[in-house]
Design a protein around this motif. Structure first.
Motif, PDB file in Angstrom:
ATOM      1  N   PHE A 319       0.821  -1.205   0.000  1.00  0.00           N
ATOM      2  CA  PHE A 319       0.000   0.000   0.000  1.00  0.00           C
ATOM      3  C   PHE A 319       0.861   1.265   0.000  1.00  0.00           C
ATOM      4  O   PHE A 319       0.346   2.372  -0.003  1.00  0.00           O
ATOM      5  N   HIS A 320       2.189   1.048   0.000  1.00  0.00           N
ATOM      6  CA  HIS A 320       3.150   2.148  -0.088  1.00  0.00           C
ATOM      7  C   HIS A 320       4.078   1.958  -1.294  1.00  0.00           C
ATOM      8  O   HIS A 320       5.181   2.504  -1.331  1.00  0.00           O
ATOM      9  N   ASN A 321       3.616   1.147  -2.249  1.00  0.00           N
ATOM     10  CA  ASN A 321       4.313   0.975  -3.532  1.00  0.00           C
ATOM     11  C   ASN A 321       5.670   0.301  -3.401  1.00  0.00           C
ATOM     12  O   ASN A 321       6.525   0.439  -4.279  1.00  0.00           O
ATOM     13  N   SER A 322       5.876  -0.427  -2.315  1.00  0.00           N
ATOM     14  CA  SER A 322       7.108  -1.191  -2.120  1.00  0.00           C
ATOM     15  C   SER A 322       6.816  -2.676  -2.283  1.00  0.00           C
ATOM     16  O   SER A 322       5.715  -3.146  -1.962  1.00  0.00           O
ATOM     17  N   ILE A 323       7.803  -3.409  -2.726  1.00  0.00           N
ATOM     18  CA  ILE A 323       7.660  -4.851  -2.910  1.00  0.00           C
ATOM     19  C   ILE A 323       7.837  -5.519  -1.550  1.00  0.00           C
ATOM     20  O   ILE A 323       8.921  -5.494  -0.970  1.00  0.00           O
ATOM     21  N   GLY A 324       6.780  -6.110  -1.039  1.00  0.00           N
ATOM     22  CA  GLY A 324       6.836  -6.775   0.255  1.00  0.00           C
ATOM     23  C   GLY A 324       7.061  -8.260   0.081  1.00  0.00           C
ATOM     24  O   GLY A 324       6.279  -8.952  -0.585  1.00  0.00           O
ATOM     25  N   LEU A 325       8.132  -8.768   0.675  1.00  0.00           N
ATOM     26  CA  LEU A 325       8.493 -10.180   0.556  1.00  0.00           C
ATOM     27  C   LEU A 325       8.327 -10.881   1.894  1.00  0.00           C
ATOM     28  O   LEU A 325       8.673 -10.336   2.945  1.00  0.00           O
ATOM     29  N   LEU A 326       7.813 -12.083   1.849  1.00  0.00           N
ATOM     30  CA  LEU A 326       7.716 -12.957   3.016  1.00  0.00           C
ATOM     31  C   LEU A 326       8.311 -14.301   2.641  1.00  0.00           C
ATOM     32  O   LEU A 326       7.941 -14.876   1.611  1.00  0.00           O
ATOM     33  N   THR A 327       9.231 -14.792   3.454  1.00  0.00           N
ATOM     34  CA  THR A 327       9.657 -16.182   3.322  1.00  0.00           C
ATOM     35  C   THR A 327       9.361 -16.895   4.632  1.00  0.00           C
ATOM     36  O   THR A 327       9.385 -16.293   5.708  1.00  0.00           O
ATOM     37  N   GLU A 328       9.057 -18.176   4.514  1.00  0.00           N
ATOM     38  CA  GLU A 328       8.779 -19.015   5.684  1.00  0.00           C
ATOM     39  C   GLU A 328       9.616 -20.279   5.536  1.00  0.00           C
ATOM     40  O   GLU A 328       9.365 -21.101   4.659  1.00  0.00           O
ATOM     41  N   ILE A 329      10.628 -20.424   6.411  1.00  0.00           N
ATOM     42  CA  ILE A 329      11.623 -21.484   6.246  1.00  0.00           C
ATOM     43  C   ILE A 329      11.612 -22.408   7.462  1.00  0.00           C
ATOM     44  O   ILE A 329      11.217 -22.004   8.554  1.00  0.00           O
ATOM     45  N   ILE A 330      12.027 -23.640   7.269  1.00  0.00           N
ATOM     46  CA  ILE A 330      12.106 -24.573   8.392  1.00  0.00           C
ATOM     47  C   ILE A 330      13.446 -24.391   9.100  1.00  0.00           C
ATOM     48  O   ILE A 330      14.335 -23.682   8.632  1.00  0.00           O
ATOM     49  N   GLY A 331      13.599 -25.058  10.231  1.00  0.00           N
ATOM     50  CA  GLY A 331      14.888 -25.095  10.901  1.00  0.00           C
ATOM     51  C   GLY A 331      14.886 -24.469  12.263  1.00  0.00           C
ATOM     52  O   GLY A 331      13.957 -23.762  12.659  1.00  0.00           O
TER      53      GLY A 331
END
Length: 938
Positions: A319-331
């Motif tokens: 909503f602020h024109n930025s690329i939002g990334l989410l990663t979900e990793i094991i460990g």
């Protein structure tokens, strides 16, 4: 020949002793080699099995790196909830670091897009540097992210390959810790065991953020926690990164890591460029893993994450024109095994390279995280100019759309077109298209004229702006709302003089939020209702659960009065430069009998609590009154004149932004005398997030309370300690598939496995041990407040209420099937009886937050039940998604029930959810004071 760190330093020292100037490249190599590696700075190398570095150790290492490296600058971005410094390491080339202010200004100008032509923006994009935010540790038990950031930082400061140099030249990287307090708690708890095989953090005794735990990633648009405020300031007011990378755990079962892109639904407010760029970055991340033979990544349907809700760090970025990334990793620090899940072994678009089952170590996760970070940074470097220009383009698009007629098409609009199209197709006068369309392409098509008629209906235009008139009943809440916008970078204006728009006169001091600004998507999302798609598993199937809530319009939740302005407008407006303070209140009038204080402002409860703490007599008027031509509703606060009261009132009204009216004689009519209250806020070992939010809220409004755990409830004699017991959503366990939300599952550790200080916190509220003590407490004059799933106590306490949203199966009461009724976090309109003490100060209608909640019907003898708030219409939905909402009509949302000499307050909807719905706080606040007050008269 490979030169070791010792050889490089030795060569540098020999050159200096010989009076020679060391070659620049050799000197740079020596500086890199002199940087302390993590293995030498920590008790163990971060990433090794059975070890977690805590925040104190990490902070010391950051300071050491800042002294040793010319590639890094360390910045304190603010304090955490527990008072720790929240550090951000800015990493780039030495040349870039020398001109940080310049590059930050370029990022700001492009992101805000004001006063720039396309040509000027292209020139700035060519000159500027891509800014990438990468954080760690938001959810502190997700330990891969905190430990990997240590290693990533070290590598970025010491590696000298061509890719690293290019990344450092082209980008400015903001490495930050999102939750310092949580890292300290979790790491210390894990490392407390001498035997590595006994180490774990499943049993931490409290939430890993001081108040809200996992919900620290649901605070982004409201920005109430200090850590969120610090992060939002960096993201949307100082640095304006084009990429926001928020790292999490855990990965999907049988896989290693979830990586974007995400599944639908797509929020309709943001610029579509941000989604296409998100897909580009996600593809680059997957491709890098595959190129490095790192299997087990998944996307889209591999996990439930979507891009709908605005409250998360990576989603508020959209909503602020930025690329939002989410990663979900094991460990994690304790080795684990990847299970064999047969369905994950078949390669498909969303799971391109399956991973074999086997043992997995934290070091393995760190290497994946390194690849993901490098993929993001490599993308930012290679696409530097395009990222910078496109954030300008999206901001400029927002400004342009806010300056002209524009429309946002929602599912309701599409349904209207389909309905109109079906009706028109079935009529004899259906219009054929002017140009024939191939049958295959025409399938599902309707009359094109409906596009202008429905999707471009002038009455359904997006607003050009919003006017929030001055003089509202709760102006401090208005200020809180506007500050939430300001914290997320929205431009707010204030009128310096009276003005007229669309024939309506507004006073000076009114606020204006125009949509012609770069962050227009966020503005719309905070003012306009969300219209979530009807998202089902398959045609005719059950609804697909959203990742989070579906309707959250902040202006509705906070009860903000505003006007939508559909045409262009201007006036005597000035931009607000910084966070707003409330306009100081005052004592008005000259009477000497006492003071009247309006009940409608939430801040009146702060003043009431200060007066009660000082032992000042305090009353509520039970009926309306009129003084000096001014009307006051039921619940108006009456403070008889006294030497003790006057200084408290004089100081507080200025600070709190409320007025006190000095009157010459005491008001006529009945009053209810208030008393100091002893509130027990129920929680349990490990912490319940709604209880944590409530704790924070009680502190903000200065209610006295102490946290009480089930063992203390079970011990009885509760009236000797408490006047009120407050049960938040999630504090009362409920059977699976029953009518009530059960909250998050949690297991209790064995007493012998935890320190003695925490053992009294163990246990859960139970039907057989706890409920009889609660019943005795209420019948002896105590007040029991139940919210959300905790309203399960109502029938257990023999209240004449039964859940309305249920069915009976084989003699067992169960919740309705989701195909019949499903409201997963939405705002519903309800009636309110503000003549009742539990609703004093409230309007006749209010928006309630309803999240798989329960509503009620009276049964049997209901003489002791007062209906406080109820649903009076078949379609109460205001924002979000509601399937089967007509079943709510005629049911009670909030009830006041007599239990012996005491009170039970039943609040089915989450009236204080995440401390956002200021419009419904009074249900709770009134209950805390009213229950004990009325009990004292019995």
């Amino acid at each position: 020949m490979m030169m070791t760190r010792g050889m490089l330093l030795g060569a540098a020292a020999m050159a200096l002793m010989a009076g020679q100037q060391m070659p620049a490249h050799a000197q740079a190599q020596a500086e890199l080699a002199a940087i302390t590696p993590p293995a030498k700075a920590f008790p163990q190398d971060p990433g090794s099995d059975y070890f977690l570095a805590n925040y104190t150790q990490y902070e010391a290492y950051l300071k050491q790196l800042a002294q040793q490296s010319t590639r890094m600058k360390l910045v304190d971005i603010g304090k955490s909830a527990e008072g720790r410094s929240q550090w951000m390491a800015i990493v780039s080339s030495p040349a870039n670091l020398a001109r940080l202010d310049h590059y930050r200004d370029i990022a700001r100008r492009l992101a805000k897009a004001e006063g720039l032509t396309s040509e000027q923006a292209q020139a700035l994009a060519k000159e500027g540097k891509a800014v990438v935010w990468i954080d760690a540790g938001m959810h502190a038990t997700e330990t891969v992210t905190t430990q990997s950031q240590i290693q990533v930082l070290y590598r970025m400061l010491t590696m000298d390959d061509a890719e690293t140099r290019r990344i450092l030249d082209d980008t400015i990287i903001l490495f930050a810790q999102a939750n310092p307090d949580g890292l300290e708690l979790v790491a210390d708890w894990y490392m407390r065991e001498a035997d590595p095989k006994k180490r774990e953090f499943r049993s931490i005794p409290r939430l890993y953020q001081k108040y809200i735990g996992h919900d620290n990633n649901r605070d982004s648009y409201m920005s109430q926690m200090p850590e969120t405020t610090n992060i939002n300031r960096v993201l949307f007011r100082e640095w304006f990164p084009q990429i926001v990378f928020n790292q999490h755990q855990t990965g999907p079962a049988g896989m290693i890591v979830f990586v974007p892109p995400f599944r639908d639904p797509f929020n309709f407010n943001y610029d579509p460029i941000v989604m296409t760029e998100l897909s580009e970055v996600g593809s680059a991340m997957h491709s890098r893993l595959l190129a490095e033979n790192k299997p087990g990544s998944g996307m889209r349907s591999a996990a439930p994450y979507s891009t709908w809700h605005n409250g998360m760090e990576r989603s508020v970025a959209y909503f602020h024109n930025s690329i939002g990334l989410l990663t979900e990793i094991i460990g994690g620090p304790t080795p684990e095994n990847i299970p064999l899940i047969p369905d994950t072994q078949l390669a498909r678009n969303d799971e391109p390279l399956p991973v074999a089952p086997g043992e997995w170590h934290l070091r393995d996760s760190l290497e994946y995280q390194w690849s993901l970070d490098r993929a993001v940074l490599d993308y930012a470097s290679r696409n530097r100019e395009r990222l910078l220009f496109n954030i300008y383009r999206m901001g400029a698009n927002g400004i342009a759309r806010g300056n002209r007629d524009s429309w946002t098409v929602t599912p309701a609009d599409v349904d209207a077109v389909k309905t109109a199209g079906a009706s028109k197709t079935s009529s004899a006068g259906a219009t054929a298209p002017a140009t024939p369309v191939e049958p295959a392409r025409a399938r599902g098509s309707v009359d094109p004229a409906l596009y202008d008629k429905i999707l471009r209906d002038p009455a359904k235009r997006d607003p050009r702006g919003y006017i929030i008139p001055a003089g509202q009943a709760d102006m401090p809440a208005v200020v809180t709302f506007l500050n939430a916008l300001f914290k997320t970078g929205v431009d707010v204006e204030r009128a310096t003089a009276d003005f007229t728009i669309a024939g309506k006169r507004y006073p000076a001091g009114s606020f204006v939020v125009k949509t012609a600004q770069a962050y227009r998507p966020h503005v719309l999302d905070m003012f306009e209702p969300q219209d979530h798609p009807h998202d089902v598993e398959y045609p005719g199937g059950p609804p697909k659960a959203p990742y989070d809530v579906t309707g959250y319009t902040l202006a509705y939740q906070m009860g903000i009065g505003f006007d939508r302005i559909l045409d262009g407008f201007d006036g005597p407006f000035e931009r607000v430069p910084d966070l707003l303070a409330v306009t100081p209140g005052a004592i008005k009038g000259k009477g000497g009998a006492g003071w009247l204080i309006d009940h409608r402002a939430n801040n009146s409860f702060i003043l009431s609590n200060r007066l009660l703490k000082a032992g000042v007599p305090l009353f509520w008027l039970e009926g309306p009154t009129r003084v000096a031509g001014e009307s006051f509703g039921p619940g108006t606060i009456w403070v008889p004149a006294s030497a003790a009261a006057k200084p408290i009132i004089a100081a507080s009204v200025r600070q709190l932004g409320i007025d006190a009216i000095a009157v010459a004689r005491a008001p006529a009519g009945r009053t209810l005398a208030l008393k100091p209250v002893r509130v027990g806020l129920v929680d349990q070992y490990g912490g319940v997030m709604p209880s944590g939010w409530t704790r924070w809220l009680l502190e903000q409004f200065e209610f006295p309370f102490q946290v009480v755990y089930p063992q203390e409830l079970d011990a009885g004699n509760l009236n000797a300690k408490f006047d009120v017991l407050l049960f938040s959503d999630g504090t009362v366990p409920a059977p699976a598939n029953g009518p009530y939300r059960a909250g998050r599952e949690s297991s209790m550790p064995k007493p012998e496995d935890i320190p003695a200080a925490y053992r009294p916190w163990l246990g859960k509220v139970s039907d057989d041990r706890t409920v009889p003590q609660i019943d005795a407490f209420a019948r002896a004059g105590g007040t029991v407040v139940t919210i959300g799933g905790a309203t399960r106590l109502a029938p257990l306490l023999k209240a004449p209420l039964q859940p309305a949203l249920v069915k009976e199966t084989a003699g067992k009461v169960e919740k309705l099937d989701t195909k019949e009724f499903f409201i997963p976090g939405a705002l519903l309109r309800a009636k309110v009886d503000s003549a009742q003490p539990l609703a004093y100060g409230m309007p006749a209608e209010v928006d309630l937050f309803f999240d798989r909640s329960q509503s009620f019907r009276t049964v049997g003898d209901a003489a002791g039940v007062a209906r406080i708030s109820w649903f009076d219409q078949p379609r109460p939905l205001r924002s979000g998604w509601a399937l089967g909402q007509e079943k709510l009509q005629g049911t009670t949302a909030v009830a006041d029930v007599d239990i012996g000499r005491g009170k039970l307050f039943v609040m089915g909807p989450e009236v204080v959810q995440r401390a956002q719905p200021y419009a419904t706080f009074k249900f709770l606040f009134n209950g805390l004071l009213y229950g004990p007050a009325v009990a004292a008269t019995r």
